[in-house]
Design a protein around this motif. Structure first.
Motif, PDB file in Angstrom:
ATOM      1  N   PRO A 104       0.807  -1.224   0.000  1.00 19.70           N
ATOM      2  CA  PRO A 104       0.000   0.000   0.000  1.00 19.70           C
ATOM      3  C   PRO A 104       0.843   1.279   0.000  1.00 19.70           C
ATOM      4  O   PRO A 104       1.839   1.371   0.719  1.00 19.70           O
ATOM      5  CB  PRO A 104      -0.798  -0.117   1.300  1.00 19.70           C
ATOM      6  CG  PRO A 104      -0.002  -1.040   2.158  1.00 19.70           C
ATOM      7  CD  PRO A 104       0.729  -1.967   1.255  1.00 19.70           C
ATOM      8  N   VAL A 105       0.443   2.197  -0.829  1.00 17.26           N
ATOM      9  CA  VAL A 105       1.098   3.509  -0.910  1.00 17.26           C
ATOM     10  C   VAL A 105      -0.015   4.529  -1.099  1.00 17.26           C
ATOM     11  O   VAL A 105      -1.062   4.204  -1.652  1.00 17.26           O
ATOM     12  CB  VAL A 105       2.049   3.578  -2.133  1.00 17.26           C
ATOM     13  CG1 VAL A 105       2.721   4.933  -2.196  1.00 17.26           C
ATOM     14  CG2 VAL A 105       3.091   2.498  -2.096  1.00 17.26           C
ATOM     15  N   SER A 156      -1.990  -0.375  -8.782  1.00 19.76           N
ATOM     16  CA  SER A 156      -3.319  -0.954  -8.776  1.00 19.76           C
ATOM     17  C   SER A 156      -4.171  -0.306  -7.695  1.00 19.76           C
ATOM     18  O   SER A 156      -3.657   0.175  -6.685  1.00 19.76           O
ATOM     19  CB  SER A 156      -3.236  -2.462  -8.578  1.00 19.76           C
ATOM     20  OG  SER A 156      -2.394  -2.754  -7.508  1.00 19.76           O
ATOM     21  N   TYR A 157      -5.474  -0.310  -7.939  1.00 20.47           N
ATOM     22  CA  TYR A 157      -6.398   0.362  -7.031  1.00 20.47           C
ATOM     23  C   TYR A 157      -7.600  -0.539  -6.820  1.00 20.47           C
ATOM     24  O   TYR A 157      -8.149  -1.104  -7.771  1.00 20.47           O
ATOM     25  CB  TYR A 157      -6.836   1.683  -7.656  1.00 20.47           C
ATOM     26  CG  TYR A 157      -7.923   2.377  -6.884  1.00 20.47           C
ATOM     27  CD1 TYR A 157      -7.652   3.032  -5.683  1.00 20.47           C
ATOM     28  CD2 TYR A 157      -9.240   2.381  -7.360  1.00 20.47           C
ATOM     29  CE1 TYR A 157      -8.651   3.656  -4.977  1.00 20.47           C
ATOM     30  CE2 TYR A 157     -10.245   3.018  -6.650  1.00 20.47           C
ATOM     31  CZ  TYR A 157      -9.950   3.654  -5.451  1.00 20.47           C
ATOM     32  OH  TYR A 157     -10.941   4.267  -4.742  1.00 20.47           O
TER      33      TYR A 157
ATOM     34  N   LEU B  69       5.115   4.682   5.789  1.00 20.12           N
ATOM     35  CA  LEU B  69       4.521   4.095   4.597  1.00 20.12           C
ATOM     36  C   LEU B  69       3.444   3.081   4.932  1.00 20.12           C
ATOM     37  O   LEU B  69       2.388   3.057   4.342  1.00 20.12           O
ATOM     38  CB  LEU B  69       5.637   3.434   3.790  1.00 20.12           C
ATOM     39  CG  LEU B  69       5.423   3.377   2.295  1.00 20.12           C
ATOM     40  CD1 LEU B  69       5.195   4.774   1.761  1.00 20.12           C
ATOM     41  CD2 LEU B  69       6.653   2.775   1.643  1.00 20.12           C
ATOM     42  N   TYR B  70       3.721   2.219   5.880  1.00 20.09           N
ATOM     43  CA  TYR B  70       2.778   1.136   6.142  1.00 20.09           C
ATOM     44  C   TYR B  70       1.924   1.395   7.345  1.00 20.09           C
ATOM     45  O   TYR B  70       1.149   0.550   7.752  1.00 20.09           O
ATOM     46  CB  TYR B  70       3.541  -0.189   6.302  1.00 20.09           C
ATOM     47  CG  TYR B  70       4.349  -0.502   5.084  1.00 20.09           C
ATOM     48  CD1 TYR B  70       3.715  -0.876   3.913  1.00 20.09           C
ATOM     49  CD2 TYR B  70       5.724  -0.378   5.090  1.00 20.09           C
ATOM     50  CE1 TYR B  70       4.442  -1.127   2.780  1.00 20.09           C
ATOM     51  CE2 TYR B  70       6.461  -0.633   3.969  1.00 20.09           C
ATOM     52  CZ  TYR B  70       5.825  -1.017   2.807  1.00 20.09           C
ATOM     53  OH  TYR B  70       6.536  -1.266   1.688  1.00 20.09           O
ATOM     54  N   ASP B  71       2.138   2.586   7.967  1.00 18.01           N
ATOM     55  CA  ASP B  71       1.295   2.923   9.086  1.00 18.01           C
ATOM     56  C   ASP B  71       1.398   1.886  10.197  1.00 18.01           C
ATOM     57  O   ASP B  71       0.417   1.534  10.836  1.00 18.01           O
ATOM     58  CB  ASP B  71      -0.160   3.020   8.596  1.00 18.01           C
ATOM     59  CG  ASP B  71      -0.820   4.227   9.213  1.00 18.01           C
ATOM     60  OD1 ASP B  71      -0.073   5.040   9.784  1.00 18.01           O
ATOM     61  OD2 ASP B  71      -2.041   4.341   9.136  1.00 18.01           O
ATOM     62  N   VAL B  72       2.607   1.366  10.369  1.00 18.94           N
ATOM     63  CA  VAL B  72       2.793   0.336  11.384  1.00 18.94           C
ATOM     64  C   VAL B  72       2.664   0.987  12.756  1.00 18.94           C
ATOM     65  O   VAL B  72       3.098   2.105  12.971  1.00 18.94           O
ATOM     66  CB  VAL B  72       4.197  -0.295  11.232  1.00 18.94           C
ATOM     67  CG1 VAL B  72       4.368  -1.416  12.235  1.00 18.94           C
ATOM     68  CG2 VAL B  72       4.381  -0.812   9.840  1.00 18.94           C
ATOM     69  N   GLU B  73       2.060   0.269  13.692  1.00 19.38           N
ATOM     70  CA  GLU B  73       1.888   0.780  15.051  1.00 19.38           C
ATOM     71  C   GLU B  73       3.245   1.012  15.700  1.00 19.38           C
ATOM     72  O   GLU B  73       4.181   0.237  15.493  1.00 19.38           O
ATOM     73  CB  GLU B  73       1.096  -0.234  15.890  1.00 19.38           C
ATOM     74  CG  GLU B  73      -0.311  -0.429  15.403  1.00 19.38           C
ATOM     75  CD  GLU B  73      -1.238   0.678  15.879  1.00 19.38           C
ATOM     76  OE1 GLU B  73      -1.097   1.077  17.034  1.00 19.38           O
ATOM     77  OE2 GLU B  73      -2.060   1.141  15.086  1.00 19.38           O
TER      78      GLU B  73
END
Lengths: 383, 429
Positions: A104-105, A156-157, B69-73
């Motif tokens: 995810p980005v 991709s979405y 980026l991954y919103d990791v906790e």
């Protein structure tokens, strides 16, 4: 010959015959006037010019949706409230979660010309997005996915639709060419950037925006009045100021203006004293002449008025010369430092002339008075 | 005889000489004041620009991508900087240029009603005593100068201690939960519960309005992150980037040894970042372009503006001195005519006049230098609230300027006097 004619003749004759000395005086008055008009012009122009420099810090106002969604029509209505001269740039943003290499980005859709204007500090290695099918990626994204300029990447979405039973979500997929890598040192490095149209094409959804960044030149008062105007007249837009940028700009700009003001005052005061001493020297030199006049019966008042006439004439010439030179100087400074022209302030011309006449008259008045008070015999004898 | 004549002029014509000295003093003071302000304006404006906040951020090497980026906790990303290493920032080559810095650790905390909020631990006005003997108050109180305290007051870490159960909340949180200064807030974190008393509500006009700020150790304790921090913001005085700095920022190893030395020993944002990375283990320091670039642009413009104003006033001062010297020399035509009539050589006459003016200029110049220094301090204190540092290079510049200007200023006048024939002058024509 009338009295006036004689008066004019005496003044012009003394200026013409004593050419070199009068030139010295005129030169010094002209320098004083140049500094006056030049520095005052710069002082008045600094906030405007520096304000433009401060726009480097990026957006100082943002629009968000007041109700449910922000559309480009709302933004257009909002920006219409702002004087087009004050509006440096306007960049609408729409954010969507997409996936690159199945990770995810956040993808941001924006108007590239607007982003260039509102975020002049963005450092793009490669090119800005200029046509459809191109994207810029943030430096962190580029590093973690090993993306390089010139390569193509698949984005991709997953559409957010309610699924009926038995249906599966079909991902939208597009290939984009990476044209630039964005470095900012901030969170922008974690996003990928494409044009609004491309993002709409990918998500099959049009029109909505998340936020719109605006860069508006003007002090806090101007910005506050714009904000209130927009909030009260455009119901669908909520305008807010970016306090970090506006508050700091006010602090620094006030200091800078105070600096130029103080420097102007110090320079002006010293230059005016310089002009005064020169005039004093020039007049003192003519004590003999004053003595001679008195000896052949001239009253003090006529001597003083004649010298004053000379001073006024000198001040006038010096003031005019100085106004022109001062403007040329300010213009040069402005072109050199800020690469933009300066506006000519007409009111400054009479002010400059008035000040130079006043300074010249005042500084010659004292020595003339002291010279007229002395016994002509003593002056002529040279004591 | 020469000395006696000079003494005679200086004492008998002291009024005229005083006037020349006065003008020279004015010119010299103008030059001194402008030069000192010009040379110091960069540093002063740089200090002012610190109100924009940090221009360098330091994050752990691998976390920079992961966390954002991954919103990791907070707890699971696993990479942190070591709090114990913070002091090392003030030991780098450009330590003196680092005016402020603050560590941050962020975590999510659960309120009693089950909702989650972001809690950030940091310094507020943390007092640091460095091994070098330097004392420094660092933290968000000075690095978030744009925060408007809408209720209550800044959290005073120095009087409360760094384990204090105090916090500050953004105006967004205050409105959402109806919290005000003096209220208490029960937070449960990863390892412990804490009840914090709100000392102030701030309006940051941005994302921070929905965040709770508490002292670093308090947040570390309940988030089970003792001794760990996840970013450092550094506010440093930097030199605007040039081509060398840009090349070095990409890859310091591409420079030649000489270029590397120049780069390392210049306070570019990139070289300060590089030096911070050297002392903080596994860190990535990067300039915040929004702040760093704009600072550079504004600094350059201000300096250029001041240079041009200085040049104008130097020219003004020079011409003013020239003028008066010319006027006063011409005034003495009859005296010089007399000297020539009794047989003085041209060289002797001009030598005499020049020496007199020169001696006057020295006195005027010295007086002017101190007056100008005073003016510079007035400007410094009124505008920036601090003294202007006197650069030694101002002294030779002003001295040379005064000498050259007075000598040149008297040359045309003397030449004119020498051309005059004595009998005409004495006759009074």
């Amino acid at each position: 010959m009338t009295k006036q004619k004689m008066f004019v003749r005496m003044i012009t004759a003394s200026l013409v015959r004593r050419r070199s000395r009068m030139l010295v005086a005129l030169l010094s008055i002209a320098i004083g006037a140049t500094i006056l008009s030049g520095l005052v012009t710069i002082y008045y122009d600094v906030p405007r010019q520096m304000g433009a420099e401060f726009r480097n810090y990026g957006a100082n106002m943002i629009f968000t949706a007041a109700e449910d969604a922000l559309t480009s029509e709302d933004v257009a209505q909002g920006t219409a409230m702002i004087d087009s001269q004050d509006l440096v740039g306007c960049a609408p943003y729409r954010y969507e979660n997409v996936r690159v290499h199945e990770s995810p980005v956040v993808a941001a859709g924006t108007n590239m010309e607007g982003a260039k204007a509102t975020s002049p500090y963005w450092h793009v290695e490669g090119e800005w997005v200029s046509q459809s099918g191109q994207i810029m990626v943030g430096a962190n994204v580029a590093e973690s996915f090993r993306l390089k300029i010139g390569t193509t990447v698949t984005v991709s979405y997953t559409p957010e639709i309610e699924l009926k039973k038995g249906e599966t979500v079909v991902d939208e997929q597009r290939d984009y060419e990476i044209v630039g890598i964005l470095e900012t040192g901030g969170s922008e490095e974690d996003y990928i950037y494409m044009s609004l149209e491309d993002l709409a094409g990918l998500t099959k959804k049009e029109g909505t925006l998340d936020v719109c960044e605006l860069s508006v030149s003007g002090g806090t008062d101007v910005l506050n009045s714009y904000m209130e105007k927009i909030n009260s007249t455009v119901p669908s837009v909520k305008a807010r100021l970016v306090k970090r940028v506006t508050a700091s700009e006010t602090t620094v700009l006030t200091k800078l203006q105070a600096l130029v003001l103080l420097v102007t005052i110090v320079v002006l005061a010293l230059t005016m004293i310089c002009v005064a001493t020169t005039m004093t020297a020039v007049v003192t030199e003519r004590r003999k002449e004053i003595g001679l006049r008195k000896a052949i019966g001239a009253p003090n008042s006529s001597i003083i008025s004649e010298f004053m006439g000379e001073s006024v004439l000198l001040g006038l010439l010096g003031g005019i010369l100085g106004s022109v030179l001062g403007f040329l100087f300010a213009q040069r400074v402005s072109l050199h430092v800020f690469s933009s022209a300066i506006s000519f302030r007409f009111w400054l011309v009479p002010v400059t002339i008035l000040v130079s006449v006043a300074v010249t008259c005042l500084s010659s008045l004292l020595p003339i008075r002291s010279a007229t008070e002395i016994d002509p015999a003593l002056v002529l004898k040279g004591e | 005889m020469f000395l006696r004549m000079i003494r005679g002029t200086l004492f008998r014509q002291w009024k005229k000489m005083l006037m020349i000295a006065f003008t020279i003093a004015l010119g010299a003071s103008l030059a001194t004041a402008m030069l000192s302000v010009m040379l110091d304006v960069g540093d002063k404006v740089n200090q002012e620009l610190k109100t924009y906040g940090a221009n360098i951020t330091v994050v752990p090497k691998s976390a920079s991508v992961l966390n954002n980026l991954y919103d990791v906790e907070g707890g699971s990303a696993g990479t942190y900087l070591d709090e114990a290493e913070l002091g090392k920032i003030k030991t780098i080559f450009w330590a003196f240029n680092i005016v402020d810095f603050a560590p941050f650790v962020s975590t999510t905390a659960t309120l009693d009603d089950g909702s989650e909020i972001t809690a950030v631990g940091s310094w507020f006005n943390h007092h640091i005593s460095l091994p070098t003997g330097e004392e420094l108050d660092a933290g968000v109180a000075s690095m978030r100068s744009w925060w408007e305290i809408s209720e209550g007051a800044w959290l005073d870490e120095q009087s409360a201690g760094d384990q204090a159960d105090l916090c500050m909340i953004g105006i967004g949180l205050s409105e959402k939960y109806g919290l005000h200064p003096g209220d208490t807030l029960h937070l449960s974190g990863a390892s412990a519960d804490r009840t914090l008393k709100i000392s102030g509500v701030f309006d940051a006009g941005g994302e921070e309005d929905d965040i709770l700020y508490a002292p670093l150790n308090t947040v570390q304790a309940f988030a089970d992150l003792e001794g760990k921090i996840d970013s450092i913001e550094v506010s440093a005085l930097t030199t605007p980037d040039n081509e060398l700095a840009e090349r070095a920022a990409k890859d310091p190893s591409s420079l030649t040894v000489a270029q590397y030395e120049t780069w390392y020993c210049t306070a570019y944002a990139s070289s300060i970042c590089y030096q911070i990375q050297e002392v903080i283990t596994d860190s990535v320091a990067s300039p915040v372009r929004q702040v760093a670039d704009s600072e550079g642009a504004i600094l350059n413009k201000t300096q250029l503006l001041m240079i041009l104003i200085t040049i104008l006033s130097l020219i003004g001062a020079a011409l003013g001195i020239c003028n008066l010297v010319t006027a006063s020399v011409m005034e003495r035509s009859s005296e010089i005519g007399l000297l020539k009539a009794i047989g003085a050589q041209n060289a002797a006459v001009s030598g005499l006049v020049q020496t007199e003016i020169f001696i006057t200029a020295i006195f005027g110049g010295i007086a002017g230098f101190f007056a100008g220094w005073g003016f510079a301090q007035i400007i410094g204190h009124t505008v920036f609230g601090s003294a202007i540092t006197m650069r030694p290079m101002v002294i030779p510049i002003v001295a040379v300027l005064v000498v050259i200007v007075t000598l040149i200023g008297s040359i045309p006048a003397i030449r004119m006097l020498l051309r005059l024939s004595p009998c005409e002058v004495l006759h009074g024509r």
